[in-house]
Scaffold this active site. Structure first.
Site, short mmCIF file in Angstrom:
data_model
loop_
_atom_site.label_atom_id
_atom_site.label_comp_id
_atom_site.label_asym_id
_atom_site.label_seq_id
_atom_site.Cartn_x
_atom_site.Cartn_y
_atom_site.Cartn_z
N ALA A 139 -46.16 -79.26 41.62
CA ALA A 139 -45.54 -78.77 40.39
C ALA A 139 -45.79 -77.28 40.18
O ALA A 139 -44.88 -76.54 39.79
CB ALA A 139 -46.06 -79.58 39.21
N PHE A 196 -39.77 -79.25 37.04
CA PHE A 196 -40.70 -78.14 36.83
C PHE A 196 -40.06 -76.80 37.20
O PHE A 196 -40.21 -75.82 36.49
CB PHE A 196 -41.97 -78.35 37.66
CG PHE A 196 -42.84 -79.44 37.11
CD1 PHE A 196 -43.67 -79.20 36.03
CD2 PHE A 196 -42.82 -80.71 37.66
CE1 PHE A 196 -44.47 -80.20 35.51
CE2 PHE A 196 -43.61 -81.73 37.14
CZ PHE A 196 -44.44 -81.46 36.07
N GLY A 197 -39.34 -76.76 38.33
CA GLY A 197 -38.75 -75.50 38.79
C GLY A 197 -37.61 -75.04 37.91
O GLY A 197 -37.58 -73.90 37.44
N ASP A 230 -39.35 -78.48 45.21
CA ASP A 230 -39.46 -79.44 46.32
C ASP A 230 -38.25 -79.41 47.24
O ASP A 230 -38.31 -79.95 48.35
CB ASP A 230 -39.60 -80.87 45.76
CG ASP A 230 -40.99 -81.16 45.23
OD1 ASP A 230 -41.83 -80.24 45.23
OD2 ASP A 230 -41.24 -82.31 44.82
N GLU A 248 -53.81 -92.33 44.01
CA GLU A 248 -53.84 -92.51 42.55
C GLU A 248 -53.47 -93.93 42.16
O GLU A 248 -54.12 -94.55 41.29
CB GLU A 248 -52.85 -91.54 41.88
CG GLU A 248 -53.34 -90.11 41.80
CD GLU A 248 -52.25 -89.15 41.31
OE1 GLU A 248 -52.62 -88.02 40.97
OE2 GLU A 248 -51.06 -89.50 41.30
N VAL A 274 -24.62 -83.69 40.04
CA VAL A 274 -24.02 -82.69 40.94
C VAL A 274 -23.80 -83.34 42.30
O VAL A 274 -24.67 -84.03 42.83
CB VAL A 274 -24.93 -81.45 41.03
CG1 VAL A 274 -24.45 -80.53 42.14
CG2 VAL A 274 -24.94 -80.73 39.70
C1 LIG Z 1 -45.87 -89.79 41.49
C2 LIG Z 1 -45.99 -88.30 41.66
C3 LIG Z 1 -47.19 -87.67 41.35
C4 LIG Z 1 -47.32 -86.30 41.48
N1 LIG Z 1 -48.50 -85.70 41.14
C5 LIG Z 1 -48.60 -84.36 41.19
C6 LIG Z 1 -49.80 -83.71 40.78
O1 LIG Z 1 -50.76 -84.36 40.37
N2 LIG Z 1 -49.83 -82.35 40.84
C7 LIG Z 1 -48.76 -81.61 41.27
O2 LIG Z 1 -48.84 -80.39 41.27
N3 LIG Z 1 -47.64 -82.18 41.69
C8 LIG Z 1 -47.52 -83.54 41.67
N4 LIG Z 1 -46.36 -84.14 42.08
C9 LIG Z 1 -45.28 -83.31 42.66
C10 LIG Z 1 -44.47 -82.63 41.57
O3 LIG Z 1 -44.09 -83.55 40.57
C11 LIG Z 1 -43.24 -82.00 42.24
O4 LIG Z 1 -43.69 -81.07 43.20
C12 LIG Z 1 -42.37 -81.27 41.21
O5 LIG Z 1 -41.86 -82.20 40.29
C13 LIG Z 1 -41.24 -80.54 41.89
O6 LIG Z 1 -40.47 -79.89 40.92
P1 LIG Z 1 -38.91 -79.61 41.16
O7 LIG Z 1 -38.45 -78.83 40.00
O8 LIG Z 1 -38.70 -79.08 42.51
O9 LIG Z 1 -38.24 -81.07 41.18
P2 LIG Z 1 -38.33 -82.27 40.09
O10 LIG Z 1 -39.44 -82.04 39.13
O11 LIG Z 1 -38.34 -83.49 40.92
O12 LIG Z 1 -36.97 -82.13 39.31
C14 LIG Z 1 -35.73 -82.33 39.94
C15 LIG Z 1 -34.69 -82.57 38.85
O13 LIG Z 1 -33.41 -82.49 39.44
C16 LIG Z 1 -32.60 -83.53 38.94
N5 LIG Z 1 -31.59 -83.82 39.95
C17 LIG Z 1 -31.80 -84.19 41.24
N6 LIG Z 1 -30.63 -84.33 41.87
C18 LIG Z 1 -29.65 -84.05 40.98
C19 LIG Z 1 -28.23 -84.04 41.04
N7 LIG Z 1 -27.57 -84.32 42.17
N8 LIG Z 1 -27.55 -83.73 39.93
C20 LIG Z 1 -28.19 -83.44 38.76
N9 LIG Z 1 -29.54 -83.43 38.65
C21 LIG Z 1 -30.26 -83.73 39.75
C22 LIG Z 1 -33.56 -84.68 38.72
O14 LIG Z 1 -33.05 -85.60 37.76
C23 LIG Z 1 -34.81 -83.96 38.23
O15 LIG Z 1 -34.85 -83.85 36.82
C24 LIG Z 1 -46.22 -85.53 41.96
C25 LIG Z 1 -45.01 -86.16 42.27
C26 LIG Z 1 -44.90 -87.53 42.13
C27 LIG Z 1 -43.58 -88.20 42.47
#
Ligand SMILES: Cc1cc2nc3c(=O)[nH]c(=O)nc-3n(C[C@H](O)[C@H](O)[C@H](O)COP(=O)(O)OP(=O)(O)OC[C@H]3O[C@@H](n4cnc5c(N)ncnc54)[C@H](O)[C@@H]3O)c2cc1C
Length: 360
Positions: free
Chosen positions: A316, A15-16, A300, A171, A80
């Site tokens: 998210a 998402f970020g 996150d 959930e 990475v």
């Molecule tokens: C089961 C579940 C249910 C959820 N339900 C909700 C909800 O209902 N509402 C809500 O707001 N939030 C919810 N969340 C939380 C939400 O999904 C997260 O807060 C959000 O995805 C965080 O976004 P982000 O961009 O920080 O990380 P992410 O969306 O986790 O993306 C991280 C990305 O980085 C990539 N990555 C990681 N490490 C590496 C590396 N070393 N090299 C290359 N790529 C890498 C991963 O493959 C991934 O694509 C839920 C989470 C889970 C697990």
């Protein structure tokens, strides 16, 4: 790309990272989006894949397809493994990659509190593969219960344990109760799927500890009404192939799902940056890493407080807002001493959001 434009590397297309990329779509920059997966995973709906209400394709979209119209962005699938902040190089499993600006949006993963061996018996829910593994485990438990004749083994197979009473655990418990009570009840002959025992275990004194107590009570009553057994103030001390040990005794189960804890990706270790207890990088109010004005950590993986001093939750919408914020940072607002190539990130038309601290 014209010569001299800044190289912006965004790690993570969750998402970020996706929101940062999209916000930079009209910027003259050479953007590279790196993810170890080739798809963006819509995690909030993973529990529906895990309980067979949705198929994997409903919650996973190819990253390069999402960004196909964004000509200033290149998508690379790579893992990475570190950052050389002095040389401004990203280490990946395909070699090093230079950057002028780096955005780390690598999210979090589940934590077994030092017992990674439990993951073999109690999968967490973070990726598509986790969801399909849990789905297989749930459906096979019903199938095996239909075949075995030993009532004790049948009871074990029809016991589903969910560890962790946060949003994901709640959930999952509700969704398994729904398929046991409503979806499957007419499909079996020797067992009654409605007799399945769904046990939600929480170490704290109430479900959804991050929410107000009234909402915890509401959810508790709703789940109990749906047939879920709730055990609060209960610690899991061991997971194995046939169930869990609790501080209050043994609970045999056919399926265990881990929803008890998360730890941030190792971005802090890559950067040598200060982290909080969950491993999240303690970023400055503008989401840059202290001492590195050209490196940002969002979503996150970042620890930051809101305008009222409360920690921004790992959700998210917060990750998306952080992505937007970083994408809109004006070069004029970045600290002095930037190189010519850095200031070529032409986003001067977009001003930095007003106010020092973030507002959510
Ligand atoms: C089961 C579940 C249910 C959820 N339900 C909700 C909800 O209902 N509402 C809500 O707001 N939030 C919810 N969340 C939380 C939400 O999904 C997260 O807060 C959000 O995805 C965080 O976004 P982000 O961009 O920080 O990380 P992410 O969306 O986790 O993306 C991280 C990305 O980085 C990539 N990555 C990681 N490490 C590496 C590396 N070393 N090299 C290359 N790529 C890498 C991963 O493959 C991934 O694509 C839920 C989470 C889970 C697990």
């Amino acid at each position: 790309m014209p010569e001299g434009v800044a190289k912006v590397v965004i790690v993570g297309a969750g998402f970020g990272g996706l929101e940062t990329t999209r916000t930079l779509r009209r910027v003259a920059a050479d953007i590279t989006v790196i993810d170890r997966q080739n798809h963006h995973c819509f995690q909030p709906l993973l529990y529906q894949v895990a309980t067979a209400a949705l198929s994997p394709a409903d919650v996973a979209w190819p990253i390069r397809h999402i960004l196909r119209a964004q000509k200033n962005a290149t998508v690379l699938m790579a893992d990475v493994q570190g950052v050389d902040t002095a040389q401004k190089l990203l280490h990946t499993n395909f070699g090093d990659m230079p950057y002028d600006y780096l955005v780390l949006a690598t999210g979090a993963m589940h934590s077994y509190f030092g017992h990674d061996e439990w993951s073999a018996f109690a999968p967490g829910l973070k990726h598509i593969e986790d969801a399909t593994r849990i789905r297989r485990s749930i459906l096979i438990a019903f199938e095996q219960a239909e075949i075995v004749t030993d009532p004790i083994e049948q009871h074990r197979l029809l016991t589903f344990v969910i560890v962790g009473g946060g949003a994901t655990g709640v959930e999952m418990a509700g969704a398994i109760a729904e398929i046991a009570q409503q979806t499957l009840h007419a499909d079996f002959r020797r067992i009654d799927p409605r007799s399945a025992r769904i046990v939600l275990i929480e170490a704290g004194s109430r479900l959804l500890p991050a929410f107000p107590p009234a909402q915890s009570d509401y959810v508790r009553n709703t789940l109990m009404h749906a047939g879920v057994t709730i055990m609060t103030d209960t610690m899991v001390t061991k997971c194995d192939a046939r169930g869990v040990d609790l501080n209050s005794g043994r609970l045999d189960a056919g399926t265990i799902i881990w929803a008890a804890g998360v730890v941030a990706s190792p971005a802090a270790a890559w950067l040598g940056a200060e982290a909080d207890r969950a491993g999240r990088v303690k970023v400055a109010p503008d989401l840059s890493v202290p001492g590195h004005p050209n490196i940002f950590v969002i979503g996150d993986a970042a620890a930051v407080n809101d305008a009222k001093g409360r920690p921004v939750p790992g959700i998210a919408s917060a990750a998306k807002q952080m992505g937007q914020y970083v994408g809109k940072l004006s070069p004029r607002a970045l600290p002095a001493g930037l190189s010519a190539s850095r200031s070529a990130i032409c986003i001067s038309a977009i001003s930095r959001p007003s106010g020092g601290a973030l507002r959510w």
